[in-house]
Design a protein around this motif. Structure first.
Motif, PDB file in Angstrom:
ATOM      1  N   ARG A 161      -1.244  12.405  -7.336  1.00  0.00           N
ATOM      2  CA  ARG A 161      -1.452  11.347  -6.342  1.00  0.00           C
ATOM      3  C   ARG A 161      -2.091  11.894  -5.065  1.00  0.00           C
ATOM      4  O   ARG A 161      -2.709  11.158  -4.310  1.00  0.00           O
ATOM      5  CB  ARG A 161      -0.123  10.666  -6.018  1.00  0.00           C
ATOM      6  CG  ARG A 161       0.513   9.934  -7.192  1.00  0.00           C
ATOM      7  CD  ARG A 161       1.875   9.388  -6.819  1.00  0.00           C
ATOM      8  NE  ARG A 161       2.559   8.757  -7.936  1.00  0.00           N
ATOM      9  CZ  ARG A 161       3.323   9.411  -8.800  1.00  0.00           C
ATOM     10  NH1 ARG A 161       3.490  10.725  -8.672  1.00  0.00           N
ATOM     11  NH2 ARG A 161       3.921   8.775  -9.784  1.00  0.00           N
ATOM     12  N   GLU A 162      -1.924  13.197  -4.843  1.00  0.00           N
ATOM     13  CA  GLU A 162      -2.537  13.824  -3.665  1.00  0.00           C
ATOM     14  C   GLU A 162      -3.998  14.160  -3.903  1.00  0.00           C
ATOM     15  O   GLU A 162      -4.727  14.471  -2.966  1.00  0.00           O
ATOM     16  CB  GLU A 162      -1.799  15.120  -3.311  1.00  0.00           C
ATOM     17  CG  GLU A 162      -0.296  14.960  -3.081  1.00  0.00           C
ATOM     18  CD  GLU A 162       0.388  16.304  -2.976  1.00  0.00           C
ATOM     19  OE1 GLU A 162      -0.314  17.314  -2.729  1.00  0.00           O
ATOM     20  OE2 GLU A 162       1.606  16.370  -3.158  1.00  0.00           O
ATOM     21  N   GLU A 172       3.113  -5.787  -9.393  1.00  0.00           N
ATOM     22  CA  GLU A 172       2.614  -6.982  -8.723  1.00  0.00           C
ATOM     23  C   GLU A 172       1.871  -6.630  -7.443  1.00  0.00           C
ATOM     24  O   GLU A 172       1.426  -7.518  -6.710  1.00  0.00           O
ATOM     25  CB  GLU A 172       3.783  -7.924  -8.405  1.00  0.00           C
ATOM     26  CG  GLU A 172       4.462  -8.479  -9.651  1.00  0.00           C
ATOM     27  CD  GLU A 172       5.564  -9.457  -9.307  1.00  0.00           C
ATOM     28  OE1 GLU A 172       5.842  -9.636  -8.099  1.00  0.00           O
ATOM     29  OE2 GLU A 172       6.160 -10.028 -10.231  1.00  0.00           O
ATOM     30  N   GLN A 173       1.719  -5.351  -7.155  1.00  0.00           N
ATOM     31  CA  GLN A 173       0.976  -4.930  -5.982  1.00  0.00           C
ATOM     32  C   GLN A 173      -0.493  -5.332  -6.123  1.00  0.00           C
ATOM     33  O   GLN A 173      -1.019  -5.460  -7.231  1.00  0.00           O
ATOM     34  CB  GLN A 173       1.065  -3.417  -5.789  1.00  0.00           C
ATOM     35  CG  GLN A 173       2.437  -2.913  -5.377  1.00  0.00           C
ATOM     36  CD  GLN A 173       2.406  -1.415  -5.152  1.00  0.00           C
ATOM     37  OE1 GLN A 173       1.788  -0.659  -5.896  1.00  0.00           O
ATOM     38  NE2 GLN A 173       3.072  -0.966  -4.101  1.00  0.00           N
ATOM     39  N   SER A 174      -1.153  -5.480  -4.978  1.00  0.00           N
ATOM     40  CA  SER A 174      -2.581  -5.773  -5.010  1.00  0.00           C
ATOM     41  C   SER A 174      -3.352  -4.535  -5.465  1.00  0.00           C
ATOM     42  O   SER A 174      -2.825  -3.419  -5.444  1.00  0.00           O
ATOM     43  CB  SER A 174      -3.055  -6.182  -3.608  1.00  0.00           C
ATOM     44  OG  SER A 174      -2.976  -5.079  -2.716  1.00  0.00           O
ATOM     45  N   VAL A 175      -4.593  -4.754  -5.860  1.00  0.00           N
ATOM     46  CA  VAL A 175      -5.442  -3.632  -6.273  1.00  0.00           C
ATOM     47  C   VAL A 175      -5.573  -2.634  -5.129  1.00  0.00           C
ATOM     48  O   VAL A 175      -5.530  -1.415  -5.331  1.00  0.00           O
ATOM     49  CB  VAL A 175      -6.825  -4.135  -6.716  1.00  0.00           C
ATOM     50  CG1 VAL A 175      -7.785  -2.963  -6.927  1.00  0.00           C
ATOM     51  CG2 VAL A 175      -6.711  -4.971  -7.989  1.00  0.00           C
ATOM     52  N   PHE A 220      -4.273   2.653  -2.786  1.00  0.00           N
ATOM     53  CA  PHE A 220      -3.718   3.412  -1.667  1.00  0.00           C
ATOM     54  C   PHE A 220      -2.585   4.306  -2.135  1.00  0.00           C
ATOM     55  O   PHE A 220      -2.461   5.462  -1.714  1.00  0.00           O
ATOM     56  CB  PHE A 220      -3.219   2.447  -0.583  1.00  0.00           C
ATOM     57  CG  PHE A 220      -2.819   3.128   0.696  1.00  0.00           C
ATOM     58  CD1 PHE A 220      -3.757   3.490   1.645  1.00  0.00           C
ATOM     59  CD2 PHE A 220      -1.484   3.420   0.949  1.00  0.00           C
ATOM     60  CE1 PHE A 220      -3.393   4.132   2.822  1.00  0.00           C
ATOM     61  CE2 PHE A 220      -1.099   4.065   2.114  1.00  0.00           C
ATOM     62  CZ  PHE A 220      -2.059   4.420   3.056  1.00  0.00           C
ATOM     63  N   GLY A 221      -1.732   3.783  -3.027  1.00  0.00           N
ATOM     64  CA  GLY A 221      -0.621   4.567  -3.545  1.00  0.00           C
ATOM     65  C   GLY A 221      -1.061   5.746  -4.383  1.00  0.00           C
ATOM     66  O   GLY A 221      -0.295   6.696  -4.593  1.00  0.00           O
ATOM     67  N   LEU A 222      -2.300   5.697  -4.875  1.00  0.00           N
ATOM     68  CA  LEU A 222      -2.834   6.799  -5.682  1.00  0.00           C
ATOM     69  C   LEU A 222      -3.743   7.718  -4.864  1.00  0.00           C
ATOM     70  O   LEU A 222      -4.432   8.565  -5.427  1.00  0.00           O
ATOM     71  CB  LEU A 222      -3.608   6.235  -6.875  1.00  0.00           C
ATOM     72  CG  LEU A 222      -2.761   5.486  -7.912  1.00  0.00           C
ATOM     73  CD1 LEU A 222      -3.654   4.875  -8.982  1.00  0.00           C
ATOM     74  CD2 LEU A 222      -1.738   6.417  -8.544  1.00  0.00           C
ATOM     75  N   ASP A 224     -10.026   4.268   0.684  1.00  0.00           N
ATOM     76  CA  ASP A 224     -11.114   3.294   0.711  1.00  0.00           C
ATOM     77  C   ASP A 224     -11.026   2.432  -0.548  1.00  0.00           C
ATOM     78  O   ASP A 224     -11.258   2.919  -1.662  1.00  0.00           O
ATOM     79  CB  ASP A 224     -12.458   4.021   0.756  1.00  0.00           C
ATOM     80  CG  ASP A 224     -13.649   3.068   0.801  1.00  0.00           C
ATOM     81  OD1 ASP A 224     -13.436   1.845   0.688  1.00  0.00           O
ATOM     82  OD2 ASP A 224     -14.789   3.547   0.928  1.00  0.00           O
ATOM     83  N   PRO A 225     -10.676   1.138  -0.415  1.00  0.00           N
ATOM     84  CA  PRO A 225     -10.569   0.262  -1.586  1.00  0.00           C
ATOM     85  C   PRO A 225     -11.856   0.200  -2.402  1.00  0.00           C
ATOM     86  O   PRO A 225     -11.809   0.142  -3.629  1.00  0.00           O
ATOM     87  CB  PRO A 225     -10.244  -1.103  -0.979  1.00  0.00           C
ATOM     88  CG  PRO A 225      -9.617  -0.799   0.351  1.00  0.00           C
ATOM     89  CD  PRO A 225     -10.328   0.434   0.842  1.00  0.00           C
ATOM     90  N   GLY A 226     -12.987   0.234  -1.704  1.00  0.00           N
ATOM     91  CA  GLY A 226     -14.257   0.199  -2.411  1.00  0.00           C
ATOM     92  C   GLY A 226     -14.446   1.413  -3.303  1.00  0.00           C
ATOM     93  O   GLY A 226     -14.950   1.299  -4.427  1.00  0.00           O
ATOM     94  N   TYR A 227     -14.031   2.568  -2.800  1.00  0.00           N
ATOM     95  CA  TYR A 227     -14.169   3.793  -3.582  1.00  0.00           C
ATOM     96  C   TYR A 227     -13.252   3.754  -4.811  1.00  0.00           C
ATOM     97  O   TYR A 227     -13.634   4.180  -5.899  1.00  0.00           O
ATOM     98  CB  TYR A 227     -13.854   5.016  -2.736  1.00  0.00           C
ATOM     99  CG  TYR A 227     -13.936   6.321  -3.499  1.00  0.00           C
ATOM    100  CD1 TYR A 227     -15.129   6.719  -4.111  1.00  0.00           C
ATOM    101  CD2 TYR A 227     -12.826   7.137  -3.640  1.00  0.00           C
ATOM    102  CE1 TYR A 227     -15.213   7.892  -4.828  1.00  0.00           C
ATOM    103  CE2 TYR A 227     -12.885   8.317  -4.359  1.00  0.00           C
ATOM    104  CZ  TYR A 227     -14.087   8.685  -4.951  1.00  0.00           C
ATOM    105  OH  TYR A 227     -14.151   9.845  -5.668  1.00  0.00           O
ATOM    106  N   PHE A 228     -12.027   3.220  -4.631  1.00  0.00           N
ATOM    107  CA  PHE A 228     -11.119   3.103  -5.773  1.00  0.00           C
ATOM    108  C   PHE A 228     -11.731   2.207  -6.850  1.00  0.00           C
ATOM    109  O   PHE A 228     -11.661   2.522  -8.051  1.00  0.00           O
ATOM    110  CB  PHE A 228      -9.768   2.540  -5.323  1.00  0.00           C
ATOM    111  CG  PHE A 228      -8.822   2.263  -6.462  1.00  0.00           C
ATOM    112  CD1 PHE A 228      -8.432   3.268  -7.339  1.00  0.00           C
ATOM    113  CD2 PHE A 228      -8.328   0.970  -6.678  1.00  0.00           C
ATOM    114  CE1 PHE A 228      -7.557   3.009  -8.391  1.00  0.00           C
ATOM    115  CE2 PHE A 228      -7.459   0.708  -7.730  1.00  0.00           C
ATOM    116  CZ  PHE A 228      -7.070   1.730  -8.587  1.00  0.00           C
TER     117      PHE A 228
END
Length: 298
Positions: free
Chosen positions: A194-195, A245-248, A253-255, A259-263
Motif C-alpha cells: 500500500r506504500e 462500499e467506498q468510492s473509487v 487513496f487507501g492504496l 491522484d484519483p485520475g492516476y489511479f
C-alpha cells in the motif's frame, strides 16, 4: 448412508458441528453453483475418509483437520459414531483474511492446495482448532454485535493453526538463494504494497543489489519486482471494488494513490477498463449469481 450436498453458503463463512449416529454421513464436495468457495473439516472423534476425484482415498482418524481449495470434487465421509465440524468460506472472505495476516505469503501458498493435518502433528493444536470451529458456529447462530469481527478473528486463527499443524510452516523445500530472495521480497511486498515502496529501498532492506532482486523475481515468476508490486495493488483494488462500499477515489487513496485520475489510469492500463466500469460489471455479475474470482498475485 445419508448424503449431503455442501452447498455454497449464503454468508461469507458458515460452520456447523457434525455427528454420525448409527450410520455414516457423506458430504459431496464442490459447489453446484458458480460461486467458488473453500471448505474445511475437523474430525474430533472417530474417523473420516476423504475421496477426491482421480486420487487415492485418504483415511482421517481423529484428531484430523482438512482444508480444501476451491472447486475440489469428491466426498467426505464421517464414519458411524464419529464427530467433528465443517466450514465453508467464500473466496473473497478467505483472501481478505489472508491478506490481513502477518503470515499472508505462507497462507497464500497453503490455501491453494489440499492440506491434511492429523495424528501427532495435530495433537498440540486439536483443542484450539476445535474451539475455532465451535466459535464460528456459535456466532453464525446467534448474530451478536461484533459477530463479523469475532468470526474473522477465529477464522484467521484457524488458518494459522492448520498451517502449523500440517507442517506447512516448515522451511521451504525450494533451494537456491534466488528462491529465498523471492520469498523474502514477497513477504515485504505483502506488508508494504500500500506504500508502493521503491524497489531500491526493498533491495537495500534485503541486503542485496537491485539487479540481484530483479533476477530473482524474473527467474521465479517471470515478472519484474515492480510488476509484482503492481499486480498486488491491482488484486487488492479488485477486491475492494467488488466488496467495499467506498468510492473509487477512497479506494485509490487507501492504496496509496493521491491522484484519483492516476489511479484510474493505473487500473485501466492493467485491466483494460476503468475501476468504475469494473465495479459496475462485477455488480451486474453478482446480481446474476456469478461472483468474481480474486486471483492472488504470483
Amino acid at each position: 448412508m445419508a448424503e449431503k450436498l455442501l452447498d455454497t453458503p449464503a454468508l461469507s463463512v458458515t460452520a456447523s458441528m457434525i455427528a454420525a449416529g448409527l450410520g455414516s454421513q457423506t458430504w459431496s464436495l464442490g459447489a453446484s453453483g458458480s460461486r467458488p468457495f473453500y471448505q474445511a473439516f475437523f474430525v474430533s472423534r472417530g474417523r473420516a475418509t476423504l475421496s477426491i476425484d482421480g486420487q487415492e482415498e485418504i483415511e482421517l482418524p481423529a484428531p484430523a483437520a482438512l482444508w480444501l481449495p476451491r472447486r475440489v470434487s469428491g466426498t467426505f465421509v464421517l464414519a458411524a459414531g464419529s464427530e467433528g465440524a465443517i466450514l465453508s468460506a467464500a473466496e473473497d472472505f478467505v483472501w481478505r483474511m489472508v491478506g490481513d495476516s502477518p503470515a499472508a505469503v505462507q497462507l497464500h501458498d497453503m490455501i491453494a492446495r489440499v492440506v491434511v493435518a492429523q495424528s501427532e502433528k495435530l495433537a498440540d493444536h486439536a483443542g484450539d482448532i476445535g474451539r475455532a470451529f465451535e466459535m464460528i458456529t456459535e456466532e453464525g447462530l446467534h448474530h451478536l454485535p461484533g459477530g463479523a469481527a469475532v468470526v474473522g478473528a477465529y477464522f484467521s486463527v484457524l488458518l494459522l493453526l492448520m498451517w502449523r499443524a500440517s507442517g506447512a510452516s516448515a522451511p521451504m523445500t525450494t533451494s537456491g538463494t534466488g528462491a529465498t530472495t523471492l520469498q523474502r521480497f514477497r513477504q515485504i511486498v505483502e506488508l508494504r504494497y500500500r506504500e508502493q515502496p521503491a524497489i531500491t529501498d526493498i533491495a537495500h532492506a534485503l541486503g542485496i543489489t537491485y539487479d540481484t532482486l530483479h533476477r530473482a523475481c524474473i527467474a521465479g515468476t517471470g515478472r519484474s519486482p515492480m510488476e509484482l508490486i503492481h499486480g498486488r495493488l491491482i488484486a487488492e483494488a479488485k477486491l475492494r471494488l467488488g466488496q467495499s462500499e467506498q468510492s473509487v477515489e477512497q479506494i485509490g487513496f487507501g492504496l496509496g494513490f493521491r491522484d484519483p485520475g492516476y489511479f484510474n489510469r493505473f487500473f485501466k492500463s492493467r485491466t483494460g477498463e476503468p475501476p468504475g466500469a469494473y465495479r459496475r460489471r462485477i455488480a451486474a455479475q453478482s446480481e446474476k449469481g456469478v461472483a468474481p474470482s480474486f486471483a492472488a498475485w504470483p
